[in-house]
Design a protein around this motif. Structure first.
Motif, PDB file in Angstrom:
ATOM      1  N   ARG A   4      36.529  24.975  32.670  1.00 59.47           N
ATOM      2  CA  ARG A   4      36.458  24.916  34.134  1.00 59.47           C
ATOM      3  C   ARG A   4      36.737  26.308  34.685  1.00 59.47           C
ATOM      4  NH1 ARG A   4      34.491  21.350  38.024  1.00 59.47           N
ATOM      5  NH2 ARG A   4      35.852  21.353  39.835  1.00 59.47           N
ATOM      6  N   ILE A   5      35.830  26.777  35.539  1.00 59.26           N
ATOM      7  CA  ILE A   5      35.969  28.064  36.212  1.00 59.26           C
ATOM      8  C   ILE A   5      35.982  27.797  37.706  1.00 59.26           C
ATOM      9  CG2 ILE A   5      34.954  30.348  36.583  1.00 59.26           C
ATOM     10  CD1 ILE A   5      33.411  29.816  33.875  1.00 59.26           C
ATOM     11  N   VAL A   6      36.985  28.305  38.396  1.00 57.17           N
ATOM     12  CA  VAL A   6      37.091  28.110  39.837  1.00 57.17           C
ATOM     13  C   VAL A   6      37.240  29.478  40.502  1.00 57.17           C
ATOM     14  CG1 VAL A   6      38.375  27.037  41.727  1.00 57.17           C
ATOM     15  CG2 VAL A   6      38.189  25.863  39.515  1.00 57.17           C
ATOM     16  N   LYS A   7      36.388  29.737  41.487  1.00 58.82           N
ATOM     17  CA  LYS A   7      36.435  30.975  42.267  1.00 58.82           C
ATOM     18  C   LYS A   7      37.069  30.658  43.619  1.00 58.82           C
ATOM     19  CE  LYS A   7      33.492  34.426  44.466  1.00 58.82           C
ATOM     20  NZ  LYS A   7      32.082  34.782  44.789  1.00 58.82           N
ATOM     21  N   MET A   8      38.077  31.464  43.963  1.00 62.15           N
ATOM     22  CA  MET A   8      38.792  31.252  45.226  1.00 62.15           C
ATOM     23  C   MET A   8      38.907  32.583  45.956  1.00 62.15           C
ATOM     24  SD  MET A   8      41.851  28.947  43.616  1.00 62.15           S
ATOM     25  CE  MET A   8      42.040  30.103  42.276  1.00 62.15           C
ATOM     26  N   SER A   9      38.656  32.548  47.256  1.00 61.61           N
ATOM     27  CA  SER A   9      38.765  33.746  48.085  1.00 61.61           C
ATOM     28  C   SER A   9      39.791  33.483  49.183  1.00 61.61           C
ATOM     29  CB  SER A   9      37.403  34.077  48.700  1.00 61.61           C
ATOM     30  OG  SER A   9      37.480  35.236  49.485  1.00 61.61           O
ATOM     31  N   PHE A  10      40.730  34.420  49.341  1.00 56.27           N
ATOM     32  CA  PHE A  10      41.843  34.232  50.253  1.00 56.27           C
ATOM     33  C   PHE A  10      41.861  35.284  51.356  1.00 56.27           C
ATOM     34  CE2 PHE A  10      43.143  32.505  46.189  1.00 56.27           C
ATOM     35  CZ  PHE A  10      43.621  31.264  46.552  1.00 56.27           C
ATOM     36  N   ASN A  11      42.416  34.899  52.476  1.00 55.96           N
ATOM     37  CA  ASN A  11      42.743  35.864  53.506  1.00 55.96           C
ATOM     38  C   ASN A  11      43.803  36.779  52.900  1.00 55.96           C
ATOM     39  OD1 ASN A  11      44.246  37.014  55.800  1.00 55.96           O
ATOM     40  ND2 ASN A  11      42.954  35.664  57.032  1.00 55.96           N
ATOM     41  N   GLU A  12      43.690  38.084  53.112  1.00 56.36           N
ATOM     42  CA  GLU A  12      44.612  39.044  52.494  1.00 56.36           C
ATOM     43  C   GLU A  12      46.075  38.720  52.767  1.00 56.36           C
ATOM     44  OE1 GLU A  12      43.796  43.220  52.937  1.00 56.36           O
ATOM     45  OE2 GLU A  12      41.643  42.857  52.790  1.00 56.36           O
ATOM     46  N   LYS A  13      46.370  38.240  53.964  1.00 58.62           N
ATOM     47  CA  LYS A  13      47.766  37.964  54.307  1.00 58.62           C
ATOM     48  C   LYS A  13      48.339  36.768  53.546  1.00 58.62           C
ATOM     49  CE  LYS A  13      46.807  35.173  58.403  1.00 58.62           C
ATOM     50  NZ  LYS A  13      46.901  35.089  59.860  1.00 58.62           N
ATOM     51  N   HIS A  14      47.478  35.995  52.865  1.00 61.20           N
ATOM     52  CA  HIS A  14      47.935  34.814  52.129  1.00 61.20           C
ATOM     53  C   HIS A  14      47.983  35.006  50.614  1.00 61.20           C
ATOM     54  CE1 HIS A  14      48.010  32.539  55.758  1.00 61.20           C
ATOM     55  NE2 HIS A  14      46.702  32.564  55.932  1.00 61.20           N
ATOM     56  N   PHE A  50      39.927  35.493  43.457  1.00 57.77           N
ATOM     57  CA  PHE A  50      40.581  35.117  42.212  1.00 57.77           C
ATOM     58  C   PHE A  50      39.748  34.058  41.501  1.00 57.77           C
ATOM     59  CE2 PHE A  50      43.859  36.882  44.804  1.00 57.77           C
ATOM     60  CZ  PHE A  50      44.771  37.447  43.928  1.00 57.77           C
ATOM     61  N   PHE A  51      39.927  33.987  40.197  1.00 59.69           N
ATOM     62  CA  PHE A  51      39.262  32.982  39.378  1.00 59.69           C
ATOM     63  C   PHE A  51      40.297  32.337  38.471  1.00 59.69           C
ATOM     64  CE2 PHE A  51      36.217  36.277  40.279  1.00 59.69           C
ATOM     65  CZ  PHE A  51      35.032  35.623  40.554  1.00 59.69           C
ATOM     66  N   THR A  52      40.265  31.020  38.363  1.00 64.92           N
ATOM     67  CA  THR A  52      41.017  30.364  37.292  1.00 64.92           C
ATOM     68  C   THR A  52      40.012  29.981  36.228  1.00 64.92           C
ATOM     69  OG1 THR A  52      40.871  28.194  38.375  1.00 64.92           O
ATOM     70  CG2 THR A  52      42.889  29.484  38.734  1.00 64.92           C
ATOM     71  N   TYR A  53      40.480  30.052  35.010  1.00 64.08           N
ATOM     72  CA  TYR A  53      39.660  29.781  33.832  1.00 64.08           C
ATOM     73  C   TYR A  53      40.500  28.891  32.945  1.00 64.08           C
ATOM     74  CZ  TYR A  53      36.617  31.159  29.912  1.00 64.08           C
ATOM     75  OH  TYR A  53      35.744  31.175  28.864  1.00 64.08           O
ATOM     76  N   SER A  54      40.062  27.670  32.712  1.00 69.47           N
ATOM     77  CA  SER A  54      40.869  26.746  31.920  1.00 69.47           C
ATOM     78  C   SER A  54      40.012  25.985  30.918  1.00 69.47           C
ATOM     79  CB  SER A  54      41.628  25.771  32.827  1.00 69.47           C
ATOM     80  OG  SER A  54      40.748  25.070  33.686  1.00 69.47           O
ATOM     81  N   TYR A  55      40.637  25.651  29.786  1.00 70.42           N
ATOM     82  CA  TYR A  55      40.005  24.849  28.740  1.00 70.42           C
ATOM     83  C   TYR A  55      40.660  23.482  28.755  1.00 70.42           C
ATOM     84  CZ  TYR A  55      38.530  29.223  26.350  1.00 70.42           C
ATOM     85  OH  TYR A  55      38.006  30.439  26.007  1.00 70.42           O
ATOM     86  N   TRP A  56      39.827  22.454  28.629  1.00 71.05           N
ATOM     87  CA  TRP A  56      40.295  21.070  28.609  1.00 71.05           C
ATOM     88  C   TRP A  56      39.713  20.376  27.387  1.00 71.05           C
ATOM     89  CZ3 TRP A  56      43.783  19.517  32.237  1.00 71.05           C
ATOM     90  CH2 TRP A  56      43.999  20.428  33.281  1.00 71.05           C
ATOM     91  N   ASN A  57      40.467  19.444  26.851  1.00 68.84           N
ATOM     92  CA  ASN A  57      39.969  18.682  25.702  1.00 68.84           C
ATOM     93  C   ASN A  57      38.712  17.896  26.058  1.00 68.84           C
ATOM     94  OD1 ASN A  57      41.945  19.522  23.875  1.00 68.84           O
ATOM     95  ND2 ASN A  57      43.330  17.885  24.495  1.00 68.84           N
ATOM     96  N   SER A  58      38.666  17.403  27.307  1.00 65.28           N
ATOM     97  CA  SER A  58      37.521  16.605  27.731  1.00 65.28           C
ATOM     98  C   SER A  58      37.405  16.623  29.249  1.00 65.28           C
ATOM     99  CB  SER A  58      37.673  15.151  27.261  1.00 65.28           C
ATOM    100  OG  SER A  58      38.748  14.537  27.961  1.00 65.28           O
ATOM    101  N   GLU A  59      36.269  16.194  29.737  1.00 65.97           N
ATOM    102  CA  GLU A  59      36.077  16.066  31.182  1.00 65.97           C
ATOM    103  C   GLU A  59      37.054  15.038  31.756  1.00 65.97           C
ATOM    104  OE1 GLU A  59      32.491  15.406  34.439  1.00 65.97           O
ATOM    105  OE2 GLU A  59      32.043  15.250  32.306  1.00 65.97           O
ATOM    106  N   ALA A  60      37.346  14.002  30.990  1.00 71.81           N
ATOM    107  CA  ALA A  60      38.300  12.977  31.441  1.00 71.81           C
ATOM    108  C   ALA A  60      39.693  13.574  31.650  1.00 71.81           C
ATOM    109  CB  ALA A  60      38.355  11.824  30.441  1.00 71.81           C
ATOM    110  N   ASP A  61      40.087  14.510  30.791  1.00 79.02           N
ATOM    111  CA  ASP A  61      41.386  15.164  30.962  1.00 79.02           C
ATOM    112  C   ASP A  61      41.415  15.991  32.242  1.00 79.02           C
ATOM    113  OD1 ASP A  61      42.651  14.192  28.640  1.00 79.02           O
ATOM    114  OD2 ASP A  61      41.701  15.741  27.420  1.00 79.02           O
ATOM    115  N   LEU A  62      40.353  16.720  32.510  1.00 80.29           N
ATOM    116  CA  LEU A  62      40.278  17.495  33.744  1.00 80.29           C
ATOM    117  C   LEU A  62      40.323  16.562  34.951  1.00 80.29           C
ATOM    118  CD1 LEU A  62      39.860  20.039  35.473  1.00 80.29           C
ATOM    119  CD2 LEU A  62      37.395  19.767  35.082  1.00 80.29           C
ATOM    120  N   GLU A  63      39.600  15.463  34.892  1.00 82.12           N
ATOM    121  CA  GLU A  63      39.594  14.512  36.005  1.00 82.12           C
ATOM    122  C   GLU A  63      40.976  13.883  36.203  1.00 82.12           C
ATOM    123  OE1 GLU A  63      37.294  13.957  38.433  1.00 82.12           O
ATOM    124  OE2 GLU A  63      36.444  15.739  37.476  1.00 82.12           O
ATOM    125  N   ALA A  64      41.683  13.614  35.114  1.00 82.75           N
ATOM    126  CA  ALA A  64      43.044  13.076  35.231  1.00 82.75           C
ATOM    127  C   ALA A  64      43.933  14.088  35.948  1.00 82.75           C
ATOM    128  CB  ALA A  64      43.603  12.743  33.857  1.00 82.75           C
TER     129      ALA A  64
END
Length: 98
Positions: A4-14, A50-64
Motif C-alpha cells: 500500500r502506497i499513500v501520498k499525502m500533501s499537507f499545509n506547511e503549518k501542519h 509525504f508517502f507511506t509505504y507498507s507491506y501487508w500479508n493480505s488485502e484482508a489484513d489491510l482492510e482490517a
C-alpha cells in the motif's frame, strides 16, 4: 504480499503536527496484525508531500486495519491537515533486487 502506497500533501503549518501524530502511532501501525513493513518518505523538492509505504500479508489484513480504532484515530487527526486530496495505491510486488 500486498503493498500500500499513500501520498499525502499537507499545509506547511501542519507538517509538525502530522509528524508528531505519525511518530506517536508508527509502532502501533507497524505492529498491527498483518503489517510486515512501514516506511514514511518525504519528497525532496515539495517538502509538504509525504508517502507511506507498507507491506501487508493480505488485502484482508489491510482492510482490517482500515476499519480499526487505530486507523480511525490516526486518520481523524491526519485528514484535517491535508491541503490536497490524498491518493492511495494498492499494488502487488513483482520484483525485488537487493
Amino acid at each position: 504480499m500486498f503493498v500500500r502506497i499513500v501520498k499525502m500533501s499537507f499545509n506547511e503549518k501542519h507538517i509538525d503536527e502530522f509528524l508528531s501524530n505519525f511518530n506517536l502511532n508508527k509502532e502501533h501501525i507497524r505492529n498491527f496484525e498483518g503489517c510486515r513493513f512501514l516506511e514514511l518518505y518525504r519528497d525532496k523538492i515539495n517538502e509538504n508531500v509525504f508517502f507511506t509505504y507498507s507491506y501487508w500479508n493480505s488485502e484482508a489484513d489491510l482492510e482490517a486495519y482500515r476499519h480499526s480504532e487505530l486507523f480511525k484515530n490516526v486518520w481523524s487527526k491526519t485528514k484535517p491537515l491535508f491541503n490536497a486530496k490524498p491518493e492511495a495505491w494498492s499494488v502487488d510486488k513483482v520484483v525485488t533486487l537487493e
